[in-house]
Design a protein around this motif. Structure first.
Motif, short mmCIF file in Angstrom:
data_model
loop_
_atom_site.label_atom_id
_atom_site.label_comp_id
_atom_site.label_asym_id
_atom_site.label_seq_id
_atom_site.Cartn_x
_atom_site.Cartn_y
_atom_site.Cartn_z
N ARG A 1 32.80 38.94 43.26
CA ARG A 1 32.34 38.64 41.90
C ARG A 1 31.59 37.30 41.86
O ARG A 1 31.56 36.63 40.84
CB ARG A 1 33.53 38.62 40.94
N ILE A 2 30.96 36.96 42.98
CA ILE A 2 30.35 35.64 43.11
C ILE A 2 29.20 35.42 42.13
O ILE A 2 28.89 34.29 41.75
CB ILE A 2 29.89 35.40 44.56
N CYS A 3 28.56 36.50 41.69
CA CYS A 3 27.41 36.35 40.78
C CYS A 3 27.84 36.20 39.32
O CYS A 3 26.99 35.94 38.46
CB CYS A 3 26.46 37.53 40.93
N GLU A 4 29.11 36.38 39.03
CA GLU A 4 29.58 36.26 37.66
C GLU A 4 29.82 34.80 37.30
O GLU A 4 30.22 34.00 38.14
CB GLU A 4 30.87 37.07 37.47
N PRO A 5 29.58 34.43 36.05
CA PRO A 5 29.77 33.02 35.65
C PRO A 5 31.23 32.60 35.72
O PRO A 5 32.15 33.41 35.53
CB PRO A 5 29.26 33.00 34.20
N LEU A 6 31.43 31.32 35.98
CA LEU A 6 32.78 30.77 36.03
C LEU A 6 33.36 30.70 34.62
O LEU A 6 32.63 30.49 33.65
CB LEU A 6 32.77 29.38 36.66
N PRO A 7 34.65 30.89 34.47
CA PRO A 7 35.26 30.85 33.14
C PRO A 7 35.23 29.45 32.54
O PRO A 7 35.32 28.46 33.27
CB PRO A 7 36.70 31.30 33.40
N ASP A 8 35.11 29.39 31.21
CA ASP A 8 35.08 28.07 30.57
C ASP A 8 36.47 27.54 30.25
O ASP A 8 36.64 26.36 29.96
CB ASP A 8 34.21 28.09 29.31
N SER A 9 37.47 28.40 30.29
CA SER A 9 38.85 27.95 30.06
C SER A 9 39.80 28.95 30.70
O SER A 9 39.44 30.10 30.95
CB SER A 9 39.16 27.82 28.57
N LEU A 10 41.02 28.51 30.92
CA LEU A 10 42.01 29.42 31.48
C LEU A 10 42.36 30.52 30.49
O LEU A 10 42.61 31.66 30.86
CB LEU A 10 43.26 28.65 31.91
N SER A 11 42.34 30.18 29.21
CA SER A 11 42.66 31.19 28.19
C SER A 11 41.63 32.31 28.16
O SER A 11 41.99 33.49 28.05
CB SER A 11 42.76 30.52 26.82
N THR A 12 40.35 31.97 28.27
CA THR A 12 39.33 33.02 28.26
C THR A 12 39.41 33.86 29.54
O THR A 12 39.17 35.07 29.51
CB THR A 12 37.92 32.44 28.10
N LEU A 13 39.77 33.22 30.65
CA LEU A 13 39.94 33.97 31.90
C LEU A 13 41.14 34.92 31.77
O LEU A 13 41.06 36.09 32.20
CB LEU A 13 40.13 33.02 33.07
#
Length: 235
Positions: free
Chosen positions: A44-56
């Motif tokens: 999933r390397i092309c997917e954006p990094l999460p902005d918070s642990l809650s959203t992840l």
């Protein structure tokens, strides 16, 4: 034939599902091991990094809900343990079944993530990688390759950021027991602090000691699977 119970395995900061791939081919007669993949790494390397642990946690809860069977356990390593806890909370809110047991390796309780230490994620690059190296598990040859560190740093730094800025929202404890594993020389977690996981589950909490640093050697990590399945009594 009844389906096998599932062990959902969530990785620590900076790593991906390949950490658990050796487990997937073991004890296949009694458990289905699922190595959970996170955005921004490996497949999933092309997917954006999460902005918070809650959203992840929101995203993982949605992605995994349809794959999770009636009988399962969660194994979370460091950041993965916090994610496992938050994913299960979301499933419970949706009326889905909770886990038989929560297995936690190398993670402080949700309200004490920064117990007795400063944040890593704001550090400048050299100091950041020194802090990471002190946790163990990072190959020396990687630390000696500036291009490799530059490539991996955004993912590792973001993982630490979302953990270190996480704010626990109080709620009902999970209706399951927990086994918490703490490495003898872990710089991030100690047994006394780990006992406070009892505030987050309604079942018994047992703290175990394992040899090594925060990031275990491969042999010690692989030995965890046998121990987990014995404690779960699914073998």
């Amino acid at each position: 034939m009844p389906s096998l119970p599932q062990l959902l395995c969530l990785p620590p900061a900076g790593t991906g599902p390949s950490l658990y791939h050796p487990w997937r081919s073991r004890h296949t007669d009694c458990v289905e091991t699922i190595a959970v993949s996170l955005p921004g790494r490996e497949g999933r390397i092309c997917e954006p990094l999460p902005d918070s642990l809650s959203t992840l946690a929101d995203r993982l809860a949605d992605e995994l809900a349809s794959r999770t069977k009636q009988r399962y356990a969660m194994f979370g390593y460091s950041m993965g343990a916090l994610l496992a806890y938050e994913v299960v909370r979301r499933w419970i809110d949706l009326g889905l079944p909770g886990p038989d047991v929560l297995f936690i390796l190398g993670c402080n309780p949700p309200d004490r993530m920064l117990e007795k230490r400063d944040e890593f994620h704001p550090l400048e690059s050299e100091k950041f990688w020194k802090a990471i190296a002190d946790l163990g598990g990072t190959p020396t040859e990687l630390l000696d390759m500036p291009e490799a560190l530059e490539f991996f740093e955004p993912v590792v730094r973001n993982d630490f950021r979302i953990c270190e800025t996480y704010q626990h929202v109080p709620g009902a404890p999970l209706a399951c027991p927990a086994h918490v594993f703490v490495a003898e020389n872990d710089l991030l977690v100690d047994k006394e602090t780990a006992l406070s996981w009892r505030n987050f589950v309604s079942g018994d909490v047992t703290v175990h000691t394992v040899p090594g640093l925060h990031m275990l050697e491969r042999q010690a990590l692989d030995a965890m699977l046998d121990r987990v399945l014995t404690l779960w009594r699914c073998r």
